[in-house]
Design an enzyme around this catalytic site. Structure first.
Site, mmCIF file in Angstrom:
data_model
loop_
_atom_site.group_PDB
_atom_site.id
_atom_site.type_symbol
_atom_site.label_atom_id
_atom_site.label_comp_id
_atom_site.label_asym_id
_atom_site.label_seq_id
_atom_site.Cartn_x
_atom_site.Cartn_y
_atom_site.Cartn_z
ATOM 1 N N LYS A 59 89.696 -20.617 -57.484
ATOM 2 C CA LYS A 59 90.094 -20.037 -58.769
ATOM 3 C C LYS A 59 91.161 -20.895 -59.457
ATOM 4 C CE LYS A 59 87.588 -16.321 -59.289
ATOM 5 N NZ LYS A 59 86.467 -16.411 -60.246
ATOM 6 N N ASN B 147 81.644 -16.502 -65.191
ATOM 7 C CA ASN B 147 82.093 -15.225 -64.650
ATOM 8 C C ASN B 147 81.507 -14.926 -63.264
ATOM 9 O OD1 ASN B 147 82.905 -12.196 -65.017
ATOM 10 N ND2 ASN B 147 80.693 -12.163 -64.635
ATOM 11 N N ARG C 206 82.358 -3.821 -58.170
ATOM 12 C CA ARG C 206 81.920 -3.762 -56.757
ATOM 13 C C ARG C 206 82.703 -4.747 -55.892
ATOM 14 N NH1 ARG C 206 76.140 -6.943 -56.128
ATOM 15 N NH2 ARG C 206 77.044 -8.988 -56.498
ATOM 16 N N LEU D 144 82.245 -7.073 -64.700
ATOM 17 C CA LEU D 144 82.870 -7.569 -65.936
ATOM 18 C C LEU D 144 81.855 -8.264 -66.843
ATOM 19 C CD1 LEU D 144 86.137 -8.952 -64.308
ATOM 20 C CD2 LEU D 144 86.035 -7.166 -66.056
ATOM 21 N N TYR E 127 89.105 -18.494 -51.885
ATOM 22 C CA TYR E 127 88.933 -17.939 -53.234
ATOM 23 C C TYR E 127 90.083 -18.400 -54.151
ATOM 24 C CZ TYR E 127 88.319 -14.047 -56.619
ATOM 25 O OH TYR E 127 88.131 -13.273 -57.737
HETATM 26 P P1 NAI Z 1 80.750 -8.354 -59.681
HETATM 27 O O1 NAI Z 1 80.338 -8.578 -58.281
HETATM 28 O O2 NAI Z 1 80.443 -7.042 -60.302
HETATM 29 O O3 NAI Z 1 80.166 -9.486 -60.635
HETATM 30 C C1 NAI Z 1 79.892 -10.778 -60.206
HETATM 31 C C2 NAI Z 1 78.455 -11.095 -60.565
HETATM 32 O O4 NAI Z 1 78.165 -12.463 -60.255
HETATM 33 C C3 NAI Z 1 77.450 -10.240 -59.776
HETATM 34 O O5 NAI Z 1 76.613 -9.526 -60.666
HETATM 35 C C4 NAI Z 1 76.695 -11.256 -58.930
HETATM 36 O O6 NAI Z 1 75.320 -10.916 -58.723
HETATM 37 C C5 NAI Z 1 76.854 -12.523 -59.745
HETATM 38 N N1 NAI Z 1 76.712 -13.745 -58.937
HETATM 39 C C6 NAI Z 1 77.241 -13.990 -57.726
HETATM 40 N N2 NAI Z 1 76.898 -15.209 -57.302
HETATM 41 C C7 NAI Z 1 76.137 -15.766 -58.278
HETATM 42 C C8 NAI Z 1 75.507 -17.024 -58.423
HETATM 43 N N3 NAI Z 1 75.579 -17.954 -57.462
HETATM 44 N N4 NAI Z 1 74.822 -17.268 -59.562
HETATM 45 C C9 NAI Z 1 74.732 -16.334 -60.542
HETATM 46 N N5 NAI Z 1 75.310 -15.113 -60.427
HETATM 47 C C10 NAI Z 1 75.995 -14.827 -59.314
HETATM 48 O O7 NAI Z 1 82.338 -8.635 -59.730
HETATM 49 P P2 NAI Z 1 83.357 -8.761 -60.955
HETATM 50 O O8 NAI Z 1 84.627 -8.172 -60.492
HETATM 51 O O9 NAI Z 1 82.761 -8.299 -62.213
HETATM 52 O O10 NAI Z 1 83.598 -10.339 -60.999
HETATM 53 C C11 NAI Z 1 83.466 -11.139 -62.153
HETATM 54 C C12 NAI Z 1 84.390 -12.335 -62.022
HETATM 55 O O11 NAI Z 1 85.743 -11.902 -62.124
HETATM 56 C C13 NAI Z 1 84.283 -13.071 -60.685
HETATM 57 O O12 NAI Z 1 84.367 -14.459 -60.923
HETATM 58 C C14 NAI Z 1 85.488 -12.583 -59.923
HETATM 59 O O13 NAI Z 1 85.895 -13.502 -58.938
HETATM 60 C C15 NAI Z 1 86.495 -12.457 -61.058
HETATM 61 N N6 NAI Z 1 87.637 -11.617 -60.767
HETATM 62 C C16 NAI Z 1 87.489 -10.273 -60.704
HETATM 63 C C17 NAI Z 1 88.591 -9.482 -60.442
HETATM 64 C C18 NAI Z 1 88.508 -8.015 -60.444
HETATM 65 O O14 NAI Z 1 89.587 -7.366 -60.333
HETATM 66 N N7 NAI Z 1 87.339 -7.410 -60.584
HETATM 67 C C19 NAI Z 1 89.911 -10.074 -60.136
HETATM 68 C C20 NAI Z 1 89.971 -11.491 -60.330
HETATM 69 C C21 NAI Z 1 88.855 -12.215 -60.605
#
Ligand code: NAI
Length: 301
Positions: A170, A101, A201, A20, A166
């Site tokens: 959240k 994010n 992912r 995202l 989680y």
């Molecule tokens: P993603 O895994 O593609 O993106 C998360 C990014 O955060 C990754 O690129 C990762 O390297 C980075 N990251 C992780 N730990 C970190 C840290 N300590 N410092 C800096 N960067 C760090 O997953 P996605 O789905 O794009 O997630 C984005 C946000 O949306 C997250 O907060 C996730 O919990 C939330 N979310 C996503 C949902 C979904 O359906 N994809 C549902 C509800 C929430």
């Protein structure tokens, strides 16, 4: 109304190396925003690190004619949070937008949850948002302008099996946003929360057949609007995914009044539980003050 643009504005997007966050970085940059692309570059469980994810997004923005710098710090330390805000100031002179994010998963049923699985999830999602947002908020106050997004999840707002760590982290972000929306009000700092659903992912193994319709880009337009100067909403929560955009909220029912200073018997609570829970005529309070006002009205009769 004119198109939404971000010329002269600077955004810090955490976890923008993929999923995202990357879509937000590309969309804002395409509309003139200068971007700090933060990403630790590790795995979905929070282990590992690499510069390649953030660097690749910066290259993509630059080759499309936009402006961006990479930051590879973790959001999970106060030093990391300060450093990424400083990267915005050092490279672009200000910070207007923070999109919290970055995220990881350590799903386990509650009985099996280890302290380490709790600690890292709270550190990245909840404490990370504090560490990143506080130094940015201080600058935004000086500028009298700011737009902040917190990424929650329906796993916390509504509940989801196997995600106590989680979900708690959240939902904690909802509390952080609600209070910060009040503290930022007089400086034109708007704070909102999204609960997205998208194929990334983190979720590709979890969404089943619905995954095909849940492109991350379906979330991007709402976030782009919420962080724009044209949006003056604050203290809101939105559910967003697959092209459906909806408000979520915490409502308060009128409830049942037992009489001034009332200390009813538990049996009376039992007898009135339907009235206590009845959602008809609920309100959506914006603060404790609204809740108190509703109580006082009832006391007056
Ligand atoms: P993603 O895994 O593609 O993106 C998360 C990014 O955060 C990754 O690129 C990762 O390297 C980075 N990251 C992780 N730990 C970190 C840290 N300590 N410092 C800096 N960067 C760090 O997953 P996605 O789905 O794009 O997630 C984005 C946000 O949306 C997250 O907060 C996730 O919990 C939330 N979310 C996503 C949902 C979904 O359906 N994809 C549902 C509800 C929430």
């Amino acid at each position: 109304m004119s198109d939404i643009r971000f010329d002269g504005k600077v955004a810090l997007i955490t976890g923008a190396g993929g999923g995202l966050g990357k879509t937000y970085a590309l969309a804002l940059a395409a509309r003139g925003c200068k971007i700090v692309v933060n990403d630790l570059g590790g795995k979905s469980d929070g282990t590992g690190a690499s510069v390649s994810m953030a660097d690749a997004v910066v290259k993509e923005i630059e080759s499309a004619g936009g402006m961006a710098v990479a930051n590879h710090d973790s959001v999970a330390t106060p030093e990391g949070g300060k450093a990424m805000v400083q990267a915005a100031i050092d490279n672009f002179g200000r910070i207007d937008i923070v999109i919290n994010n970055a995220g990881i998963l350590r799903d386990k049923t509650f009985a099996k949850l280890e302290p380490a699985d709790l600690g890292i999830v709270l550190d990245v999602h909840l404490k990370g948002a504090f560490y990143v947002t506080q130094p940015a908020f201080i600058k935004m106050k000086e500028q009298n302008y700011g737009r902040i997004i917190f990424t929650a999840s329906s796993a916390g707002v509504l509940g989801n099996f196997g995600q106590t760590n989680y979900g708690a982290a959240k939902m904690g972000l909802v509390g952080l946003s609600n209070v910060l929306a009040l503290e930022g009000a007089k400086n034109n700092i708007k704070c909102n929360v999204i609960a997205p659903i998208a194929r990334t992912r983190l979720t590709e193994q979890l969404l089943g057949p619905a995954a095909a319709t849940l492109d991350p880009e379906c979330v991007t337009p709402l976030v782009t609007y919420l962080v724009s100067e044209q949006c003056d909403l604050t203290h809101n929560i939105f559910s967003v995914g697959g092209g459906r955009f909806a408000r979520m909220f915490v409502g308060l029912t009128p409830g049942w009044f037992a009489g001034k200073g009332g200390k009813p018997a538990p049996e009376q609570i039992r007898d009135h539980i339907g009235e206590i829970r009845d959602p008809a005529s609920y309100i959506i309070p914006d603060s404790i003050a609204d809740e108190m006002r509703a109580m006082m009205e009832m006391f007056k009769g």
